[in-house]
Scaffold this motif. Structure first.
Motif, mmCIF file in Angstrom:
data_model
loop_
_atom_site.group_PDB
_atom_site.id
_atom_site.type_symbol
_atom_site.label_atom_id
_atom_site.label_comp_id
_atom_site.label_asym_id
_atom_site.label_seq_id
_atom_site.Cartn_x
_atom_site.Cartn_y
_atom_site.Cartn_z
ATOM 1 N N GLY A 1 0.790 -1.217 0.000
ATOM 2 C CA GLY A 1 0.000 0.000 0.000
ATOM 3 C C GLY A 1 0.823 1.268 0.000
ATOM 4 O O GLY A 1 1.967 1.295 -0.471
ATOM 5 N N THR A 2 0.217 2.324 0.540
ATOM 6 C CA THR A 2 0.840 3.640 0.521
ATOM 7 C C THR A 2 2.111 3.653 1.362
ATOM 8 O O THR A 2 2.271 2.878 2.301
ATOM 9 C CB THR A 2 -0.136 4.703 1.042
ATOM 10 O OG1 THR A 2 -0.601 4.325 2.350
ATOM 11 C CG2 THR A 2 -1.343 4.828 0.115
ATOM 12 N N GLY A 3 3.013 4.560 0.978
ATOM 13 C CA GLY A 3 4.261 4.686 1.719
ATOM 14 C C GLY A 3 5.167 3.482 1.624
ATOM 15 O O GLY A 3 6.011 3.269 2.504
ATOM 16 N N GLY A 4 4.999 2.670 0.566
ATOM 17 C CA GLY A 4 5.831 1.477 0.420
ATOM 18 C C GLY A 4 5.496 0.363 1.390
ATOM 19 O O GLY A 4 6.322 -0.518 1.644
ATOM 20 N N SER A 5 4.274 0.364 1.910
ATOM 21 C CA SER A 5 3.869 -0.634 2.920
ATOM 22 C C SER A 5 3.885 -2.047 2.355
ATOM 23 O O SER A 5 3.399 -2.284 1.243
ATOM 24 C CB SER A 5 2.459 -0.328 3.429
ATOM 25 O OG SER A 5 2.371 0.982 3.932
ATOM 26 N N VAL A 6 4.410 -2.983 3.116
ATOM 27 C CA VAL A 6 4.333 -4.411 2.811
ATOM 28 C C VAL A 6 4.007 -5.128 4.112
ATOM 29 O O VAL A 6 4.754 -5.018 5.090
ATOM 30 C CB VAL A 6 5.658 -4.962 2.243
ATOM 31 C CG1 VAL A 6 5.504 -6.448 1.926
ATOM 32 C CG2 VAL A 6 6.078 -4.195 0.999
ATOM 33 N N VAL A 7 2.871 -5.839 4.155
ATOM 34 C CA VAL A 7 2.479 -6.564 5.360
ATOM 35 C C VAL A 7 2.238 -8.031 5.019
ATOM 36 O O VAL A 7 1.862 -8.372 3.896
ATOM 37 C CB VAL A 7 1.220 -5.955 6.018
ATOM 38 C CG1 VAL A 7 1.511 -4.558 6.546
ATOM 39 C CG2 VAL A 7 0.054 -5.913 5.038
ATOM 40 N N HIS A 8 2.445 -8.890 5.995
ATOM 41 C CA HIS A 8 2.391 -10.342 5.793
ATOM 42 C C HIS A 8 1.616 -10.977 6.937
ATOM 43 O O HIS A 8 1.933 -10.765 8.112
ATOM 44 C CB HIS A 8 3.825 -10.903 5.758
ATOM 45 C CG HIS A 8 3.903 -12.374 5.536
ATOM 46 N ND1 HIS A 8 4.945 -13.151 6.014
ATOM 47 C CD2 HIS A 8 3.067 -13.231 4.877
ATOM 48 C CE1 HIS A 8 4.758 -14.409 5.661
ATOM 49 N NE2 HIS A 8 3.624 -14.480 4.970
ATOM 50 N N ARG B 1 10.010 -8.199 6.197
ATOM 51 C CA ARG B 1 11.389 -8.159 5.693
ATOM 52 C C ARG B 1 11.436 -7.445 4.339
ATOM 53 O O ARG B 1 12.000 -7.948 3.373
ATOM 54 C CB ARG B 1 11.986 -9.559 5.599
ATOM 55 C CG ARG B 1 11.942 -10.330 6.901
ATOM 56 C CD ARG B 1 12.552 -11.711 6.773
ATOM 57 N NE ARG B 1 14.009 -11.649 6.589
ATOM 58 C CZ ARG B 1 14.765 -12.721 6.367
ATOM 59 N NH1 ARG B 1 14.204 -13.918 6.281
ATOM 60 N NH2 ARG B 1 16.068 -12.595 6.210
ATOM 61 N N ALA B 2 10.835 -6.265 4.312
ATOM 62 C CA ALA B 2 10.747 -5.482 3.080
ATOM 63 C C ALA B 2 11.668 -4.273 3.167
ATOM 64 O O ALA B 2 11.969 -3.777 4.261
ATOM 65 C CB ALA B 2 9.311 -5.022 2.855
ATOM 66 N N PRO B 3 12.142 -3.773 2.016
ATOM 67 C CA PRO B 3 12.989 -2.582 2.027
ATOM 68 C C PRO B 3 12.188 -1.346 2.409
ATOM 69 O O PRO B 3 10.971 -1.312 2.281
ATOM 70 C CB PRO B 3 13.479 -2.493 0.574
ATOM 71 C CG PRO B 3 12.408 -3.170 -0.219
ATOM 72 C CD PRO B 3 11.914 -4.286 0.660
ATOM 73 N N SER B 4 12.886 -0.336 2.893
ATOM 74 C CA SER B 4 12.241 0.923 3.258
ATOM 75 C C SER B 4 12.007 1.744 1.990
ATOM 76 O O SER B 4 12.951 2.099 1.284
ATOM 77 C CB SER B 4 13.116 1.703 4.237
ATOM 78 O OG SER B 4 12.523 2.950 4.550
ATOM 79 N N LEU B 5 10.730 2.013 1.686
ATOM 80 C CA LEU B 5 10.359 2.746 0.480
ATOM 81 C C LEU B 5 9.490 3.942 0.845
ATOM 82 O O LEU B 5 8.761 3.913 1.834
ATOM 83 C CB LEU B 5 9.590 1.851 -0.490
ATOM 84 C CG LEU B 5 10.282 0.591 -1.001
ATOM 85 C CD1 LEU B 5 9.303 -0.236 -1.821
ATOM 86 C CD2 LEU B 5 11.499 0.947 -1.844
ATOM 87 N N ARG B 6 9.569 4.978 0.032
ATOM 88 C CA ARG B 6 8.695 6.133 0.213
ATOM 89 C C ARG B 6 7.570 6.159 -0.816
ATOM 90 O O ARG B 6 6.567 6.833 -0.630
ATOM 91 C CB ARG B 6 9.509 7.425 0.108
ATOM 92 C CG ARG B 6 10.526 7.591 1.224
ATOM 93 C CD ARG B 6 11.251 8.918 1.100
ATOM 94 N NE ARG B 6 12.211 9.101 2.184
ATOM 95 C CZ ARG B 6 12.993 10.173 2.312
ATOM 96 N NH1 ARG B 6 12.903 11.153 1.414
ATOM 97 N NH2 ARG B 6 13.849 10.254 3.311
ATOM 98 N N THR B 7 7.759 5.443 -1.896
ATOM 99 C CA THR B 7 6.757 5.445 -2.962
ATOM 100 C C THR B 7 5.661 4.428 -2.682
ATOM 101 O O THR B 7 5.900 3.403 -2.029
ATOM 102 C CB THR B 7 7.421 5.127 -4.318
ATOM 103 O OG1 THR B 7 6.470 5.295 -5.357
ATOM 104 C CG2 THR B 7 7.958 3.712 -4.344
#
Length: 374
Positions: free
Chosen positions: A262-269, A279-285
């Motif tokens: 989702g927003t802000g590069g969110s990755v949830v599991h 274990r996802a990279p830090s993203l702003r997009t």
């Protein structure tokens, strides 16, 4: 199941094959670099291919490596066949939101919205062995819903959306159909139930797992889990502590397991009834779409041509972007091929083999006059 009168699909009396077709010129975006190395089967990668439209494409689904369909704004319905994309038809007054095909049947659904009378109405097209038909209303005229997503598997489908196109308005809906007939004739076996109102946020994406379990995600970290189809209603899964980002894409990777972005590069599991480290990279997009081949391999795409890949238990940012446009939809046919689509008619193909990458570039080279296929 009992047929729900509120969820009967109302034929609108229009056959897509009869809709006028316009064929705009090829996109003018350029290929940014040659295909790069990937561990999925040798020398390959993501590569941009020629697109017949310039409108935003919001859905893509592959029937096989040789056939795929994409949908988008201005009623655009695109077909990939014989190695290139073409504009199959254009439906006036409709903005498509998603498409989903059965890989083993060639049948499927495309969903979208029309505001011809000033209010949103969800519509669908139905694909059978003989072609596309529709549009058909998804719900009765008194139920106003803006559709955002569709997913199909094994003769069942679900669509999700919100009370309007505005994320500021509350309300969500899940409509489903489960066909008892093996051929999955959507036009003849129609069942469903809608959920709405309250303070629930709009559903932005959903996916049906191979076991029939449905996951739906949306605004403010909304996660809904349907273990027994839509008839028995959802279980709301509380988001991770302190998480309130909008979720825009979801993939059911294995029974009881899902990934969402989702927003802000969110990755949830989520797996085994609890939230797991992503274990996802830090993203702003923003990340807008995700697809998993299994629990071990997958991709996510997002704004500014962002690609993030999952393998060996970890997500990593692809350091060699092939496109600048925002990508909003993704479908992996298998571990060796897939498609992503987005703004300005952007279409990107994943190939695990170099010969596949070269063949994907050929139509692009014809449209542009040249292409680097070293």
């Amino acid at each position: 199941m009992q047929r729900s009168a509120a969820a009967l699909l109302i034929a609108a009396g229009c056959v897509v094959a009869g809709v006028g077709v316009a064929r705009p010129g090829s996109t003018t975006a350029h290929l940014r670099h040659a295909p790069h190395e990937t561990s999925w089967g040798g020398s390959g990668g993501w590569v941009r291919v020629a697109s017949p439209v310039t409108e935003t494409l919001r859905g893509v689904s592959a029937h096989s490596e040789e056939e795929a369909w994409a949908v988008g704004e201005s009623g655009a319905l695109l077909e990939f066949r014989d190695g290139e994309w073409s504009l199959h038809s254009r439906l006036t007054g409709v903005s498509f939101a998603g498409v989903s095909l059965h890989q083993d049947r060639g049948t499927g659904l495309a969903v979208g919205n029309t505001t011809a009378d000033g209010a949103p109405r969800g519509i669908r097209l139905t694909k059978t062995a003989t072609g596309w038909t529709g549009p058909h209303a998804v719900l009765d005229p008194d139920f106003r819903i803006w559709l955002n997503a569709v997913s199909t598997v094994a003769g069942s489908w679900v669509v999700g959306g919100g009370a309007s196109a505005s994320a500021s308005e509350s309300g969500y809906a899940i409509i489903g159909e489960q066909c008892s007939r093996s051929e999955g004739d959507y036009a003849e076996c129609v069942y469903g139930r809608a959920f709405g109102g309250g303070t629930e946020a709009a559903v932005r994406a959903l996916d049906i797992g191979e076991n029939g379990e449905i996951w739906a995600v949306g605004d403010a970290g909304t996660v809904l889990r349907f273990r027994d189809g839509v008839q028995l209603g959802p279980r709301t899964v509380p988001p991770p502590r302190g998480f309130a980002n909008d979720l825009l894409g979801v993939a059911a990777s294995r029974p009881g397991e899902m990934w969402a972005v989702g927003t802000g590069g969110s990755v949830v599991h989520y797996a085994r009834d609890t939230w797991r480290p992503s274990r996802a990279p830090s993203l702003r997009t923003d990340l807008a779409a995700i697809d998993m081949i299994d629990g071990e391999n997958g991709w996510a795409v997002g704004n500014d041509g962002t690609f993030v890949r999952y393998e060996n238990g970890r997500w990593r940012l692809d350091p060699q972007p092939v496109i600048n446009e925002d990508l909003v939809a993704l479908d992996l046919a298998d571990a060796d091929s897939g498609w992503a689509v987005g703004r300005n008619g952007a279409i990107v193909k994943f190939c695990a083999e170099r010969n596949c990458v070269r063949s994907a570039l050929l139509p692009y080279a014809a449209a542009r006059g040249s292409a680097d296929v070293r």
